[in-house]
Scaffold this motif. Structure first.
Motif, short mmCIF file in Angstrom:
data_model
loop_
_atom_site.label_atom_id
_atom_site.label_comp_id
_atom_site.label_asym_id
_atom_site.label_seq_id
_atom_site.Cartn_x
_atom_site.Cartn_y
_atom_site.Cartn_z
N VAL B 19 -9.38 -13.37 16.09
CA VAL B 19 -8.52 -12.90 15.44
C VAL B 19 -9.01 -12.71 13.81
N PHE B 20 -9.72 -13.67 13.33
CA PHE B 20 -10.38 -13.55 12.01
C PHE B 20 -11.36 -12.48 12.16
N LEU B 21 -12.20 -12.40 13.11
CA LEU B 21 -13.43 -11.35 13.01
C LEU B 21 -12.85 -10.06 13.73
N THR B 22 -11.90 -9.91 14.31
CA THR B 22 -11.64 -8.44 14.92
C THR B 22 -10.63 -7.70 14.24
N ILE B 23 -9.25 -8.57 13.67
CA ILE B 23 -8.41 -7.73 13.27
C ILE B 23 -8.47 -7.74 11.77
N LEU B 24 -8.98 -8.71 11.14
CA LEU B 24 -8.71 -8.64 9.48
C LEU B 24 -9.73 -7.93 8.85
N PRO B 25 -10.94 -7.99 9.33
CA PRO B 25 -12.13 -7.05 8.45
C PRO B 25 -11.73 -5.42 8.50
N PRO B 26 -11.16 -4.93 9.53
CA PRO B 26 -10.81 -3.56 9.51
C PRO B 26 -9.67 -3.33 8.66
N LYS B 27 -8.69 -4.04 8.67
CA LYS B 27 -7.49 -4.05 7.65
C LYS B 27 -7.91 -4.05 6.35
N ILE B 28 -8.88 -4.96 5.96
CA ILE B 28 -9.31 -5.02 4.65
C ILE B 28 -10.26 -3.69 4.35
N LEU B 29 -11.09 -3.38 5.29
CA LEU B 29 -11.96 -2.07 4.78
C LEU B 29 -11.30 -0.91 4.63
N ASN B 30 -9.76 -0.78 5.35
CA ASN B 30 -9.04 0.31 5.07
C ASN B 30 -8.85 0.64 3.67
N HIS B 31 -8.80 -0.39 2.92
CA HIS B 31 -8.06 -0.34 1.50
C HIS B 31 -9.56 0.24 0.94
N THR B 32 -9.52 1.49 0.50
CA THR B 32 -10.74 2.17 -0.41
C THR B 32 -10.15 2.46 -1.72
N PHE B 33 -11.18 2.53 -2.67
CA PHE B 33 -10.90 2.65 -3.92
C PHE B 33 -11.55 4.03 -4.35
N PRO B 34 -10.97 4.76 -5.21
CA PRO B 34 -11.59 5.90 -5.53
C PRO B 34 -12.97 6.04 -6.17
N ASN B 35 -12.95 5.15 -7.46
CA ASN B 35 -14.05 5.08 -8.37
C ASN B 35 -15.09 4.19 -8.19
N GLU B 36 -16.27 4.61 -8.38
CA GLU B 36 -17.30 3.64 -8.25
C GLU B 36 -17.32 2.70 -9.73
N PRO B 37 -17.34 1.44 -9.62
CA PRO B 37 -17.50 0.53 -10.70
C PRO B 37 -18.28 1.25 -11.94
N THR B 38 -17.89 1.16 -13.15
CA THR B 38 -18.48 1.62 -14.47
C THR B 38 -19.05 0.45 -14.86
N PRO B 39 -20.41 0.49 -15.56
CA PRO B 39 -20.88 -0.63 -16.31
C PRO B 39 -20.19 -0.47 -17.68
N ASN B 40 -20.28 -1.51 -17.99
CA ASN B 40 -19.75 -1.88 -19.57
C ASN B 40 -20.42 -1.36 -20.58
N SER B 41 -19.73 -0.06 -21.48
CA SER B 41 -20.68 0.61 -22.34
C SER B 41 -20.69 -0.25 -23.78
N SER B 42 -21.58 -0.08 -24.48
CA SER B 42 -21.50 -0.85 -25.73
C SER B 42 -20.77 -0.27 -26.87
N LYS B 43 -20.56 0.97 -26.75
CA LYS B 43 -20.06 1.69 -27.64
C LYS B 43 -18.44 1.60 -27.55
N LYS B 44 -17.74 1.14 -28.70
CA LYS B 44 -16.30 1.17 -28.32
C LYS B 44 -15.73 2.70 -28.49
N PRO B 45 -14.53 2.59 -27.54
CA PRO B 45 -14.01 4.11 -27.38
C PRO B 45 -13.33 4.42 -28.77
N LEU B 46 -13.29 5.79 -28.98
CA LEU B 46 -12.44 6.11 -30.24
C LEU B 46 -11.08 6.23 -29.80
N THR B 47 -10.23 5.53 -30.43
CA THR B 47 -8.89 5.58 -30.11
C THR B 47 -7.92 6.03 -31.24
N ASN B 48 -7.07 7.04 -31.39
CA ASN B 48 -6.20 7.15 -32.49
C ASN B 48 -4.95 6.39 -32.10
#
Lengths: 227, 55
Positions: B19-48
């Motif tokens: 069960v652990f090898l057949t049922i769970l990984p497909p269920k977990i893999l179906n959760h996709t995320f839309p954005n690639e992880p962004t690296p931390n930039s050194s500049k602070k964002p400008l915020t008003n």
């Protein structure tokens, strides 16, 4: 046959069907898989944020070679936490109270981390047997101790999960029995015991989640050492 | 302690891994995320600074 308090942990069989099979097979019907839709519902969003956040946080200290294990670790976490939490409902059976299941998960996964370490970087893996800065006289003793501690890891991993869940269920059973017996005799004491039972159940919910997390975290630490 | 009864050990092992090898990984893999992880930039964002518009 005399019943003891441990009889709740015997693998139950109903009409020839081992209920542990249902207890392992059915929880996944409660966790829907997302379809190819842009917007999903709350449950899927919650699951997604949990899976994403957990994977990110677990994989952060691992070297890139260990990132292949992310799916396995996240699946294991979801597996254990769902099984543990569902076992807290009345009349359910918790498969993770079975030593066979926990050892069956712990030993192969631990062994995999050790074998990966020994094959890819044997010197680095063997170096773990001697912590830095030990006095020369203590070296033989410490190597023996570290070897023993290495081999005890899978046992500890499996037994920790089993014992925590078994003890929790046993306590709930005992205190519920006490409340039940005391109620006709001394209702006020029974109410106190009932409050204790409520607090214990909350503790067991926490323990169920924490033990699943600790299992996966320790495996990721063992991987970190070896990959 | 009934957990130490070795009779169902192998079946429990096989079934749980199955069960652990057949049922769970497909269920977990179906959760996709839309954005690639962004690296931390050194500049602070400008915020008003902003406040809740209805207060």
């Amino acid at each position: 046959m005399t019943l003891s308090l441990f009889n709740q942990f015997a693998s139950p069989v109903l009409l020839g069907i081992p209920l542990i099979a249902l207890a392992i097979l059915l929880p996944w019907t409660l966790l829907p898989s997302p379809a190819n839709r842009w917007l999903t519902n709350r449950l899927l969003s919650l699951q997604g944020s949990f899976i994403g956040g957990f994977t990110k946080q677990l994989v952060l200290p691992l070297n890139p070679g260990g990132h292949k294990w992310a799916l396995l670790f996240t699946s294991l976490m979801v597996y254990l936490i769902t099984i543990n939490l569902l076992g807290l409902l009345p009349y359910t059976f918790t498969p993770t109270t079975q030593l066979s299941l926990n050892m069956g998960l712990a030993i192969p996964l631990w062994l995999a981390t050790v074998i990966i370490g020994m094959r890819n970087q044997p010197t680095h893996s063997l170096a773990h047997f001697l912590p830095e800065g030990t006095p020369t006289l203590l070296i033989p003793v410490l190597v023996i101790i570290e070897t023993i501690s290495l081999f005890i890891r899978p046992l500890a991993l499996g037994v920790r999960l089993t014992a925590n869940l078994t003890a929790g269920h046993l306590l709930i059973h005992l205190i519920a029995m006490a409340t039940n017996v005391l109620f006709p005799l001394m209702p006020s004491v029974a109410i106190l015991t009932g409050t204790l039972l409520l607090l214990l159940t909350l503790l067991e919910i926490a323990v169920a989640m924490i033990q699943a997390y600790v299992f996966v975290l320790l495996l990721s630490l063992y991987l970190q050492e070896n990959v | 302690m009934p957990q130490l009864n070795p009779a169902p050990w192998f079946l429990i092992l096989v079934f749980s891994w199955l069960v652990f090898l057949t049922i769970l990984p497909p269920k977990i893999l179906n959760h996709t995320f839309p954005n690639e992880p962004t690296p931390n930039s050194s500049k602070k964002p400008l915020t008003n600074p902003w406040n809740w518009p209805w207060l």
